[in-house]
Design an enzyme around this catalytic site. Structure first.
Site, PDB file in Angstrom:
ATOM      1  NE  ARG A  67      -1.513  -0.596  -0.874  1.00  0.00           N
ATOM      2  CZ  ARG A  67      -1.172  -1.063  -2.071  1.00  0.00           C
ATOM      3  NH1 ARG A  67      -2.060  -1.674  -2.811  1.00  0.00           N
ATOM      4  NH2 ARG A  67       0.050  -0.920  -2.534  1.00  0.00           N
ATOM      5  CD  GLU A 104       9.553  -3.625  -3.419  1.00  0.00           C
ATOM      6  OE1 GLU A 104       8.574  -3.043  -2.936  1.00  0.00           O
ATOM      7  OE2 GLU A 104      10.151  -4.548  -2.843  1.00  0.00           O
TER       8      GLU A 104
HETATM    9  P1  AMP Z   1       8.207   2.876  -4.826  1.00  0.00           P
HETATM   10  O1  AMP Z   1       7.941   3.782  -5.993  1.00  0.00           O
HETATM   11  O2  AMP Z   1       9.195   1.821  -5.146  1.00  0.00           O
HETATM   12  O3  AMP Z   1       8.563   3.653  -3.570  1.00  0.00           O
HETATM   13  O4  AMP Z   1       6.876   2.064  -4.548  1.00  0.00           O
HETATM   14  C1  AMP Z   1       5.834   2.642  -3.838  1.00  0.00           C
HETATM   15  C2  AMP Z   1       4.488   2.210  -4.345  1.00  0.00           C
HETATM   16  O5  AMP Z   1       4.416   0.815  -4.578  1.00  0.00           O
HETATM   17  C3  AMP Z   1       3.439   2.524  -3.322  1.00  0.00           C
HETATM   18  O6  AMP Z   1       2.296   3.061  -3.980  1.00  0.00           O
HETATM   19  C4  AMP Z   1       3.152   1.229  -2.640  1.00  0.00           C
HETATM   20  O7  AMP Z   1       1.782   1.110  -2.388  1.00  0.00           O
HETATM   21  C5  AMP Z   1       3.638   0.154  -3.596  1.00  0.00           C
HETATM   22  N1  AMP Z   1       4.521  -0.829  -2.957  1.00  0.00           N
HETATM   23  C6  AMP Z   1       5.843  -0.991  -3.193  1.00  0.00           C
HETATM   24  N2  AMP Z   1       6.354  -1.996  -2.493  1.00  0.00           N
HETATM   25  C7  AMP Z   1       5.336  -2.481  -1.754  1.00  0.00           C
HETATM   26  C8  AMP Z   1       5.224  -3.543  -0.790  1.00  0.00           C
HETATM   27  N3  AMP Z   1       6.280  -4.294  -0.454  1.00  0.00           N
HETATM   28  N4  AMP Z   1       4.014  -3.738  -0.217  1.00  0.00           N
HETATM   29  C9  AMP Z   1       2.956  -2.976  -0.549  1.00  0.00           C
HETATM   30  N5  AMP Z   1       2.991  -1.990  -1.454  1.00  0.00           N
HETATM   31  C10 AMP Z   1       4.164  -1.743  -2.050  1.00  0.00           C
END
Ligand code: AMP
Length: 179
Positions: A67, A104
């Site tokens: 995205r 996450e």
């Molecule tokens: P992080 O490394 O935990 O900051 O996760 C970020 C990545 O995971 C990004 O590329 C987001 O697109 C995806 N992501 C994490 N949590 C969500 C969520 N609740 N909704 C949509 N995309 C998420």
């Protein structure tokens, strides 16, 4: 937050769709596809990021698969910068640099071409959601590994309760929507 920024945030929030329990139980997935499909709102958000970084000397905008690509491309056009895709392991054809990170939901490895950013170039890192910050931190490290400078981290959505900023200490972070 200025009145305009707050109004934009409220508008964007009303268009983003929450999908509970995707891709696994307990995660509320922030679905930005309705926003991408809304020409006026999408144009406004691209302009907001471009306004935040105009004059910062950004020459490359990095989009994080998948995205992030959709946001990085129009922001790069608006800033007069090039676009660099940061992809999942094994997708890029040329020589790459790689970083592994915790999501996450799960773990992953991201790669970029080793010559995608020239030493000293100013880079803007773009993605849709800042959650735990692991992804963005890994991408910033990749940029610096090949000699680039991170001018900023532009995230459409910031999940503040996950404190992703703690992994990006000292970085300039712009998020348009906070939960
Ligand atoms: P992080 O490394 O935990 O900051 O996760 C970020 C990545 O995971 C990004 O590329 C987001 O697109 C995806 N992501 C994490 N949590 C969500 C969520 N609740 N909704 C949509 N995309 C998420």
């Amino acid at each position: 937050m200025s009145v305009t920024a707050e109004a934009l945030s409220t508008k964007l929030k009303s268009i983003i769709r929450d999908v509970p329990d995707f891709p696994k139980p307990g995660i509320i997935f922030k679905d930005i596809t309705p926003l991408l499909a809304d020409h006026a709102a999408f144009t406004e958000l691209v302009q907001a990021f471009a306004d935040a970084y105009r004059g910062a000397g950004v020459t490359k905008v990095l989009g994080i698969e998948a995205r992030g690509f959709l946001l990085a491309a129009p922001i790069a056009m608006a800033l007069g910068a090039g676009i660099v895709p940061v992809r999942k392991k094994g997708k890029l054809p040329y020589k790459t640099v790689a970083a592994s990170y915790a999501l996450e939901y799960g773990t992953d490895t991201l790669e970029m071409h080793q010559d995608a950013v020239k030493p000293g170039e100013k880079v803007l890192v773009v993605d849709d959601v800042l959650a735990t910050g692991g992804t963005a931190a890994a991408v910033c490290e990749l940029v610096e590994k090949i000699g680039g400078k991170v001018a900023g981290v532009a995230m459409l959505i910031e999940l503040e309760f996950l404190n992703g900023r703690s992994k990006l200490a000292g970085r300039d972070i712009v998020s348009l929507i906070k939960y």
